[in-house]
Design a protein around this motif. Structure first.
Motif, short mmCIF file in Angstrom:
data_model
loop_
_atom_site.label_atom_id
_atom_site.label_comp_id
_atom_site.label_asym_id
_atom_site.label_seq_id
_atom_site.Cartn_x
_atom_site.Cartn_y
_atom_site.Cartn_z
N ARG A 1 87.29 25.07 14.96
CA ARG A 1 86.75 24.00 15.78
C ARG A 1 85.58 24.52 16.63
N CYS B 1 80.10 22.66 23.92
CA CYS B 1 80.12 21.34 24.54
C CYS B 1 78.79 20.66 24.24
N ARG C 1 80.64 14.02 24.42
CA ARG C 1 81.89 14.29 25.14
C ARG C 1 83.02 13.35 24.70
N ASP C 2 82.78 12.57 23.66
CA ASP C 2 83.83 11.68 23.16
C ASP C 2 84.82 12.46 22.32
N VAL C 3 85.42 13.45 22.92
CA VAL C 3 86.38 14.29 22.22
C VAL C 3 87.62 14.46 23.09
N ASP C 4 88.68 14.92 22.46
CA ASP C 4 89.94 15.19 23.17
C ASP C 4 90.36 13.99 24.04
N ASP C 5 90.61 14.25 25.32
CA ASP C 5 91.11 13.18 26.19
C ASP C 5 90.08 12.08 26.42
N LEU D 1 88.12 10.91 24.06
CA LEU D 1 87.79 10.28 22.78
C LEU D 1 87.78 8.76 22.90
N TYR E 1 90.61 6.82 32.69
CA TYR E 1 89.60 7.22 31.70
C TYR E 1 88.22 7.35 32.35
N CYS F 1 87.98 10.35 34.79
CA CYS F 1 87.89 11.63 34.09
C CYS F 1 86.53 11.77 33.40
N TRP F 2 86.07 10.65 32.86
CA TRP F 2 84.78 10.69 32.17
C TRP F 2 83.65 11.02 33.16
N ASP G 1 83.72 14.62 34.29
CA ASP G 1 83.24 15.48 33.22
C ASP G 1 81.71 15.39 33.11
#
Lengths: 1006, 178
Positions: free
Chosen positions: A157, A161, A609-613, A615, B159, B162-163, B166
């Motif tokens: 993987r 980032c 960043r649309d990955v893991d949590d 997504l 969501y 957190c977004w 990040d």
């Protein structure tokens, strides 16, 4: 290792910063400011790969994005990606580069055998060889991929980032060469929001490689530095370096990839920064200043290492202070090619001769070369080359008058560098992606931008076919000024004059697309048109002989201009050769389509960043933490997490669901129903609105009462169902299924806004305003009575009624409605009190053995009662009549879908209708989705009657129960149908009424 | 970044060409209803957001049911709808010189100060969640350091939080109590 080919001075490199890197495992040095290609050349390395099909040794050809050979696998697993062009890789300490297409090594390559067998690898080879048997294709594909050598994907993987962002500006300028810089300056001075995008880490474009140019009487790079400084000062300007504009979509929407940290040594990469960033840019005006690419001359065996573009050689000498060879031959068909000869000579490289295809070697630079005493061979051509891993000799012979033949076997000239210039090709990729049309320019022998299909678009400088420096600056300045003015920004004060410079181009030229040899094309010696895809002139001619005519077909059959190349180097030559062979002009042959991306991009930037949590949003109810603490398994319903079942120690799903179902019927269950859609409806016409939306009538529903409703699409098919209650004369609350909450609101709003704006109705989604919990079972009333002030007697609160009051001291709406067939209350409280009220009910309900049940038990409970679930018993092709629900369809009033229900097809007797199924073996549970047949045949296909929509073990009935949609089902009551299973068994069942439990509904009215 | 918990939010519908509606709302709340697209009126104590030609939100620090009751009272007999949606939403405040850059990562609208400035509101997306976004008009929301409030549906709050955290990481972000 010493950089033996580094010039003692000059170049835009930082000699104080030595940079160490590895190439195919070997440690080498370069300087900060080098590209990987320049650093390799500084170390005398030309051989950088093997060709795609023939595995011929290949060297660095260019100094830019057009590089066909020096494709590099960069980094190590898992941080590795392929298809980097060595000239575009900024050198950093610790860089690890590998040749992409060579096995086992670039020096000794097994695949080179293909070169000896090249007769067997003609154009269309794959299509011809791997055609049959079809079943073998998977094996062939594996072989092709391995042999093709187009890089490898990481096995692990990606740890990096990636990021993406939206962006907007008034004027986007792509390319920071002279034209782009002039455009950006002119646009930005009036205050417009300008984004200037440059693929390189330095601004200047071609000026970085041409130190002798002057702008406004100063060295050009001083002008570049001043321009950059001025732009950096302007608050509305953003300069994006190391950024490639790779795609241009409709309405001035463009894709940019910014390499944020790729150029940094691994140990210096800031942890908080993304590796790369995707910019999704919308702009009002676009100035494309994407420059031009020098076109190679297609001569015999033109692909040996040490053979490169004339202008690339200039770049290596001038920008990187690297000697690409010791003794050079320059082959040109235009005056511009002499610039390389002069610069090479100035750098101390011996220029053996300039081979000039033109009958008369004249021009500004030609004259200068003559004055400097260079040997010029006019009206001649390179007709062949020698050298295994590096060019060692070229053969030169005089051309015939028409340029299609040569005389004699030629003079042999020793050299370790041969550079060619066949004119220039504007980079029209982005313009072409944006659907701009191209026109053929006979004098410049190139395609130039013609009609733009985007508003506010300009192409300037050499991208527009304006090759003189003064023309580039003037066009850029004018386009920038106009773009800013179009969006309302004019520079204040006196108009500053455009930057000035000398204006000359590479003309005059003699256009030859295929340089003849002393042997016919395809008979000894290869004329490479597209080095990356290993396509030769002979391949193009073969494709034409085999009947291909359209240039798009020729492209696909031969693969010329495909891959990362996208026609950058070979396109015009390929079209020229095809045109000559067909006896047509180039514009008659046309041009192939340019597609994004201009250069390869990583998948990472699209994921961002649309990955893991991150997504996808995970939506949870106010009681979610309780479900988690109590061991619930969750089911995804859209983005919602719903409690599915609550297994106790040692229970599987069946045991848990059986226990939950039994407990609910026996005593008391509690369900989190917060995800159900809720729509607040207010206004004087609310009841009329519901009349039109639902199949049944609503005017007479009393305040405080609830009613089940079914709504149809315009096509008469069931769309959604749910209970709607009357809170006041002009106030209703509608519930929808969880998954349909948003679509139903959109459906209602569409009708209200577009068809019935006269209705006094306002809709407000209140799905998340309330936490909703359903208590269900014979003890539901006893429990609720303990913690509410609401009068619960059957007379005060009968089935299908609601009351307002308090539950556990919290304001609540209590609906006596039932989806389980038991005495049941749906309690709605403000969402933030949901967990508290839930816990209160659990605590008080302990004495009744209150059992939390999940969606699975809810499904069983409702199926026992024959209640449908929209989306399970229906699939968009099912009418209320098909469901046996004609009782809910009003004959009197109009409603959405009513007219569709009168279509003749709707009353056909063999429509699929909902029925219950009882398996002959009560222990046998049908599979949901199982096909049902009337007669079992030996093997499929068998004529199908329909399929099972719901099927469960019913603990309360002590047997399996199922619902199904079958043809003419209502007329088949009591008859047998069969479900053949995948493992060869046949489950026989009897068609029955779908209500399996408490048919009279006594329990829910208790 | 901060969460502003337990805010009052009341969805208000009615006709902007109905003088009775306008005066009843004004009488109940104080500030005039903004009648132009994307405008707000009032301040942190009570703010009115234009969300559509016949749709507004009244937003206050707390007291959703009371605010809804007051409006409902004032609008008796006037074509309108008043719904308390305080519980259905969460509010996140994000402020600082790079706050716009953070939002631009997830919001497709152009938030440049020439188009979206202090005192303006809009409905859009933030990453994969719907949101109502407003830029505060207070002094703290200067051009150099804009301050925004994002109002999202309750179940999307985690969501979005957190977004945002990040997305803000590369600029440096501090979480403060709301």
């Amino acid at each position: 290792m010493a950089q033996d080919f580094r010039l003692p001075q000059g170049g835009l490199i930082d000699r104080s910063r030595l940079v160490s890197f590895t190439f195919n495992g070997k440690t080498l040095n370069g300087f900060a400011g080098d590209s990987l290609a320049s650093a390799l050349l500084a170390n005398g390395i030309h051989l950088v790969g093997r060709s795609f099909k023939y595995h011929r040794p290949r060297g660095i050809v260019s100094a830019g994005a057009e590089e066909p050979n020096a494709l590099i696998q960069l980094g190590e697993d898992p941080r590795t990606d392929p298809n980097h062009r060595a000239p575009q890789i900024e050198l950093y300490d610790g860089l690890k580069a590998k040749t992409q297409n060579a096995w086992p090594s670039v020096e000794f390559d097994v695949g080179a055998l293909n070169n000896k067998l090249s007769r067997m690898l003609p154009a269309g080879f794959y299509y011809k060889t791997f055609m049959w048997p079809a079943a073998m294709w998977m094996k062939y594909e594996h072989f092709i991929r391995q042999a093709a050598g187009l890089g490898t994907a990481p096995t692990e993987r990606d740890p990096d980032c990636y990021d993406k962002t939206h962006a907007h500006c008034d004027v986007l300028v792509v390319g920071a060469g002279p034209a782009g810089l002039a455009a950006a300056l002119a646009a930005a001075r009036g205050g417009a929001r300008v984004i200037l995008v440059e693929q390189d880490h330095a601004l200047g474009g071609s000026l970085l490689s041409t130190p002798d140019e002057e702008i406004d009487g100063k060295p050009a790079l001083e002008w570049v530095a001043a321009a950059e400084a001025e732009l950096a000062e302007l608050p509305e300007v953003r300069i994006l370096k190391r950024t490639q504009c790779f795609a241009y979509f409709d309405h001035n929407y463009l894709g940019l990839i910014e390499k944020v940290t790729d150029h940094l040594p691994p140990v210096e990469k800031p942890e908080h920064l993304p590796r790369q960033r995707l910019w999704k840019l919308r702009t009002k005006q676009v100035v494309l200043a994407t420059g031009a690419i020098e076109r190679p001359l297609v001569f015999s065996d033109n692909d040996r290492p040490g053979i490169m573009m004339a202008n690339a050689a200039r770049t290596y000498v001038n920008r990187y202070a690297v000697k690409p060879g010791k003794r050079a031959v320059v082959f040109t068909n235009n005056d511009g090619g002499y610039a390389a000869a002069l610069d090479l000579k100035k750098a101390g490289i011996e220029v053996a001769c300039v081979v000039d295809a033109r009958a008369a070697a004249v021009g500004r630079l030609t004259d200068q070369a003559e004055a400097e005493g260079l040997r010029i061979l006019a009206d001649q051509a390179i007709i062949g080359t020698e050298g295994e891993k590096r060019v060692s000799k070229v053969r030169v012979a005089p051309l015939s008058e028409d340029g299609t033949r040569v005389f004699g076997g030629g003079e042999t000239i020793d050299c370790d560098l041969a550079v060619s210039s066949g004119g220039w090709t504007p980079v029209v990729h982005l313009f072409s992606q944006s659907k701009g049309s191209l026109r053929w320019d006979e004098d410049l022998s190139c395609y130039r931008p013609d009609k733009s299909m985007q508003a506010g678009q300009a192409v300037v400088g050499s991208a527009n076919g304006s090759f003189g420096l003064a023309g580039c600056l003037a066009e850029g300045d004018a386009a920038g000024t106009k773009a800013a003015a179009e969006v309302g920004f004019k520079a204040k004060g006196r108009k500053r004059k455009a930057p000035e410079a000398e204006d000359y181009t590479f003309l005059p030229a003699r256009w030859i697309y295929l340089v003849p040899s002393d042997k016919p094309v395809g008979h000894g010696g290869k004329h490479f048109v597209d080095q990356q895809n290993d396509v030769t002139a002979a391949d193009l001619k073969l494709a034409l002989r085999e009947g291909y005519r359209s240039i798009e077909h020729v492209k696909r059959y031969t693969t010329t201009g495909m891959g990362t190349d996208q026609g950058k180097l070979g396109n015009v030559n390929a079209i020229g050769i095809v045109a000559e062979e067909l006896g047509k002009t180039l514009p008659e042959v046309g041009v192939t389509t340019f597609r994004p991306p201009y250069t390869p991009v990583t998948f990472g930037i699209f994921a961002g960043r649309d990955v893991d949590d991150l997504l996808d949003p995970v939506r949870t109810t106010p009681m979610h933490s309780w479900h988690e603490r109590n061991g619930a398994e969750f089911e995804d319903v859209g983005q919602w997490k719903r409690a599915w079942y609550y297994p106790k120690a040692g229970e599987d799903i069946h045991a848990a669901v059986n226990r939950e179902v039994e407990a609910t019927r026996r005593s008391l269950g509690i369900l989190d129903a917060s995800t159900l859609g809720k729509i607040d409806i207010q206004g004087a016409d609310s009841a009329e609105f519901l009349n039109r939306i639902y199949t049944n009538a609503w005017s007479k529903l009393a305040v405080g009462r609830c009613r089940y409703g079914l709504m149809l699409n315009e096509d008469g098919m069931v769309m959604d169902d749910g209970v709607t209650s009357r809170l006041g004369e002009n106030h209703f609350i509608m519930t929808t299924t969880t998954g349909n909450a948003a679509p139903v609101l959109a459906h209602l709003e569409e009708w209200l806004q577009t068809e019935w704006p006269e209705l006094d109705v306002y809709l407000t989604s209140v799905t998340e305003e309330f936490a909703t919990m359903t208590i269900s079972g014979p003890n539901a009333r006893r429990l609720l009575a303990e913690i509410t002030d609401i009068e619960l007697s059957p007379n005060a609160l009968p089935h299908m009624a609601l009351a307002l009051g308090e539950v556990a001291g919290v304001p609540a709406r209590v609906f006596r409605i039932s989806f389980t067939g038991e005495l049941s209350y749906e309690i709605n409280v403000p969402a933030s009190y949901g967990l508290y009220v839930w816990q209160s009910l659990i605590r008080v309900g302990e004495k009744y053995g209150i059992t939390p049940y999940g969606t699975e038990a809810m499904h069983v409970l409702r199926a026992e009662k024959g209640f449908i679930i929209v989306g399970q018993e229906t699939d968009g092709s099912v009418t209320p009549l098909d469901l046996g629900m004609d009782w809910i369809v009003s004959k009197k009033k109009d409603f959405i879908g009513k007219r569709s229900l009168t279509r003749s097809d709707m009353s056909k007797p063999d429509r699929k209708q909902l029925v219950g199924l009882l398996t002959d073996d009560p222990k046998s549970v049908l599979e949901e989705g199982a096909a049902l047949v009337e007669t079992v045949l030996d093997k499929p296909p068998m004529p199908m009657l329909g399929h099972v929509t719901s099927s469960y073990w019913s603990p309360n009935c002590g047997r399996s129960i199922a619902m199904a949609l079958i043809k003419g089902g209502q007329a088949r009551m009591g008859m047998k149908v069969h479900a053949p299973t995948a493992d060869g068994r046949v489950i026989t069942c009897t068609v029955a009424d779908p209500v399996f439990f408490d048919k009279d509904g006594e329990r829910l009215r208790a | 970044m901060a969460e502003l918990p337990f805010r009052a939010m009341v969805a208000l519908r009615g006709r902007s060409d109905d003088p009775r509606f306008l005066s009843a709302v004004k009488q109940a709340q104080g500030p005039d209803l903004p009648l132009e697209a994307g405008l707000t009126s009032g301040d942190e104590n009570l703010r009115l957001l234009w969300l559509g030609p016949d749709e507004w939100w009244a937003v206050a620090r707390d007291g959703g049911p009371e605010l809804a009751a007051k409006l409902k009272d004032a609008l008796q007999g006037v074509r309108s709808s008043v719904v308390d949606v305080s519980e259905a939403h969460a509010t996140i405040e994000i402020a600082g010189p790079r706050s716009r850059d953070v939002l631009m990562k997830g919001c497709p609208l152009d938030l440049h100060s020439r188009l979206f400035g202090p005192g303006q509101c809009t409905r859009s997306l933030i990453a994969k969640a719907e949101c109502t976004l407003l830029q505060l008009a207070d002094e703290q929301s200067a051009e150099a350091e804009p301050a925004y409030q994002l109002i999202v549906r309750r179940s999307f709050a985690e969501y979005v939080w957190c977004w945002l955290e990040d997305a803000a990481r590369e600029y440096g972000v501090t979480v403060v109590a709301g």
